[in-house]
Design a protein around this motif. Structure first.
Motif, mmCIF file in Angstrom:
data_model
loop_
_atom_site.group_PDB
_atom_site.id
_atom_site.type_symbol
_atom_site.label_atom_id
_atom_site.label_comp_id
_atom_site.label_asym_id
_atom_site.label_seq_id
_atom_site.Cartn_x
_atom_site.Cartn_y
_atom_site.Cartn_z
ATOM 1 N N LEU A 93 50.315 -38.024 1.620
ATOM 2 C CA LEU A 93 49.250 -39.006 1.401
ATOM 3 C C LEU A 93 47.889 -38.387 1.694
ATOM 4 N N PRO A 94 46.889 -38.714 0.876
ATOM 5 C CA PRO A 94 45.565 -38.140 1.107
ATOM 6 C C PRO A 94 44.929 -38.687 2.390
ATOM 7 N N THR A 95 44.300 -37.791 3.158
ATOM 8 C CA THR A 95 43.567 -38.200 4.360
ATOM 9 C C THR A 95 42.063 -38.060 4.158
ATOM 10 N N GLY A 96 41.696 -37.279 3.161
ATOM 11 C CA GLY A 96 40.283 -37.068 2.903
ATOM 12 C C GLY A 96 40.090 -36.039 1.801
ATOM 13 N N VAL A 97 38.840 -35.654 1.601
ATOM 14 C CA VAL A 97 38.522 -34.637 0.599
ATOM 15 C C VAL A 97 37.492 -33.672 1.190
ATOM 16 N N GLU A 98 37.498 -32.439 0.697
ATOM 17 C CA GLU A 98 36.440 -31.503 1.059
ATOM 18 C C GLU A 98 35.483 -31.379 -0.115
ATOM 19 N N ALA A 99 34.203 -31.530 0.178
ATOM 20 C CA ALA A 99 33.176 -31.378 -0.851
ATOM 21 C C ALA A 99 32.879 -29.893 -1.040
ATOM 22 N N ALA B 118 34.689 -34.071 3.960
ATOM 23 C CA ALA B 118 34.302 -32.906 4.754
ATOM 24 C C ALA B 118 33.215 -32.135 4.028
ATOM 25 N N VAL B 119 32.193 -31.735 4.778
ATOM 26 C CA VAL B 119 31.052 -31.034 4.199
ATOM 27 C C VAL B 119 30.878 -29.679 4.886
ATOM 28 N N ASN B 120 30.725 -28.630 4.107
ATOM 29 C CA ASN B 120 30.466 -27.300 4.660
ATOM 30 C C ASN B 120 28.983 -27.163 5.002
ATOM 31 N N VAL B 121 28.739 -26.661 6.188
ATOM 32 C CA VAL B 121 27.357 -26.509 6.635
ATOM 33 C C VAL B 121 27.116 -25.044 6.978
ATOM 34 N N SER B 122 25.998 -24.518 6.522
ATOM 35 C CA SER B 122 25.722 -23.100 6.763
ATOM 36 C C SER B 122 24.977 -22.908 8.083
ATOM 37 N N ALA B 123 24.967 -21.675 8.547
ATOM 38 C CA ALA B 123 24.384 -21.356 9.852
ATOM 39 C C ALA B 123 22.923 -21.781 9.944
ATOM 40 N N LEU B 124 22.147 -21.422 8.941
ATOM 41 C CA LEU B 124 20.712 -21.723 8.973
ATOM 42 C C LEU B 124 20.466 -23.227 9.058
ATOM 43 N N GLN B 125 21.276 -23.965 8.304
ATOM 44 C CA GLN B 125 21.168 -25.423 8.275
ATOM 45 C C GLN B 125 21.507 -26.022 9.648
ATOM 46 N N PHE B 126 22.592 -25.556 10.214
ATOM 47 C CA PHE B 126 23.048 -26.081 11.503
ATOM 48 C C PHE B 126 22.072 -25.725 12.623
ATOM 49 N N ARG B 127 21.409 -24.579 12.480
ATOM 50 C CA ARG B 127 20.501 -24.109 13.525
ATOM 51 C C ARG B 127 19.174 -24.876 13.565
ATOM 52 N N GLN B 128 18.858 -25.637 12.513
ATOM 53 C CA GLN B 128 17.625 -26.423 12.519
ATOM 54 C C GLN B 128 17.647 -27.412 13.690
ATOM 55 N N ALA B 129 16.532 -27.510 14.363
ATOM 56 C CA ALA B 129 16.461 -28.410 15.520
ATOM 57 C C ALA B 129 16.729 -29.855 15.103
ATOM 58 N N THR B 130 16.377 -30.184 13.858
ATOM 59 C CA THR B 130 16.509 -31.568 13.396
ATOM 60 C C THR B 130 17.873 -31.856 12.764
ATOM 61 N N PHE B 131 18.801 -30.886 12.827
ATOM 62 C CA PHE B 131 20.063 -31.058 12.096
ATOM 63 C C PHE B 131 20.755 -32.386 12.416
#
Ligand code: C2E
Ligand code: MG
Ligand code: MG
Ligand code: MG
Length: 280
Positions: A53-59, A116-129
């Motif tokens: 059974l599906p539990t979710g999807v990855e974008a 589920a969403v993949n997030v890159s290092a630069l994006q995650f490192r933003q103070a406002t993430f």
């Protein structure tokens, strides 16, 4: 001769390197235009439990360029990271994924599924993430509990303290976190211990030869046991055959993602596909 040399100062460089640099700057220019031209889209790959059974999807991000055709993220994400373009692009992915969450919530067949969403290092490192993620969720009217953020090991080692802070803040709103490509980065068990993660993703490189390489089998068995012992869910990615799925299940793995179940699907196909999967 001298005149030619003055005009063409690049003549001492390797023409192959020169061509590669040119191709790269062309790609960069096209990538910059692609957001304005609406050339990006998300595909969604189902994730399943032991019962199928599906539990979710990855974008998964796709770039459809009129000349290049479909370009793989492996080809343009590294460049988008180098140029900072990943910031507006990553924001767009988040908005699009949250819009998808809201669409799925509106249908009883898919209301419980996560994105589920993949997030890159630069994006995650933003103070406002953290604040950005909450703002996008609110804007879309999406349930934070259905959003899962996929991080990679490489991204976490850079600044452990602020990573923990961001994850903890978002988790207090219900957002889930997965560690992607587990075992391929700068793995350290001490940060696994400290990070409040919900899910480990076994990298597909360990799944690929699972049938033939006893070392892969040993690694997968260990990752599953480790994840479960630390109170995390464990999902295997890149599952292509029924034999792999069977062996993964025998290792204790209870969540699966891969071509065996479904390729990443365009948004238009996703809903019917999920409904079919969820039907007994
Ligand atoms: P990932 O997050 O580890 O995603 C899994 C990749 O494996 C995807 O490749 C998916 O299409 C592919 N895959 C799924 N099932 C199978 C299978 O059974 N066999 C094989 N051989 N492959 C399978 P994709 O879509 O080309 O994405 C590649 C990588 O690009 C992703 O790896 C992720 O690191 C990155 N990426 C994709 N979308 C985004 C995004 O929106 N933002 C960021 N920052 N990175 C992204
Ligand atoms: Mg991923
Ligand atoms: Mg992965
Ligand atoms: Mg990968």
């Amino acid at each position: 001769q001298a005149k030619a040399a003055g005009r063409n100062t690049l003549r001492f460089f390797d023409p192959k390197i020169q061509a590669a640099a040119l191709a790269r700057s062309r790609l960069e220019a096209e990538l910059r235009q692609a957001l304005q031209r609406d050339e990006f889209l998300l595909h969604y790959q189902p994730q399943l439990d032991s019962d199928g059974l599906p539990t979710g999807v990855e974008a998964l991000l796709r770039w459809r360029n009129p000349v290049r055709g479909m370009v793989s993220p492996a080809q343009f994400i590294p460049l988008a990271e180098d140029t900072g373009l990943i910031l507006p692009l990553g924001r767009w992915v988040l908005e699009e994924a949250c819009a998808q969450l809201a669409r799925m919530a509106a249908d009883s067949a898919t209301a419980g599924l996560s994105v589920a969403v993949n997030v890159s290092a630069l994006q995650f490192r933003q103070a406002t993430f953290g604040a950005d993620v909450l703002a996008v969720l609110a804007q879309a009217g999406a349930n934070p509990r259905r959003l899962k953020i996929e991080l990679t090991e490489t991204l976490l080692v850079e600044d452990m303290e602020s990573a923990i802070e961001k994850i903890t803040m978002l988790k207090s709103h219900g957002v889930c976190f997965a560690l992607d490509d587990f075992g391929t980065g700068y793995s350290s068990l001490s940060y696994l211990k400290r990070l409040p993660l919900d899910q480990l993703k076994i990298d597909q490189s360990f799944v690929r030869n699972l049938m033939n390489d006893p070392r892969d089998l040993a690694i997968v068995t260990t990752i599953v046991a480790l994840g479960h012992a630390l109170g995390m869910h464990v999902i295997a990615e890149g599952v292509e055959t029924a034999e792999q799925r069977e062996l993964l299940a025998r290792c204790g793995c209870r969540q699966f993602q891969g071509y065996l179940f479904s390729r990443p699907l365009a948004q238009e196909q996703l809903q019917t596909h999920l409904e079919r999967m969820a039907a007994p």
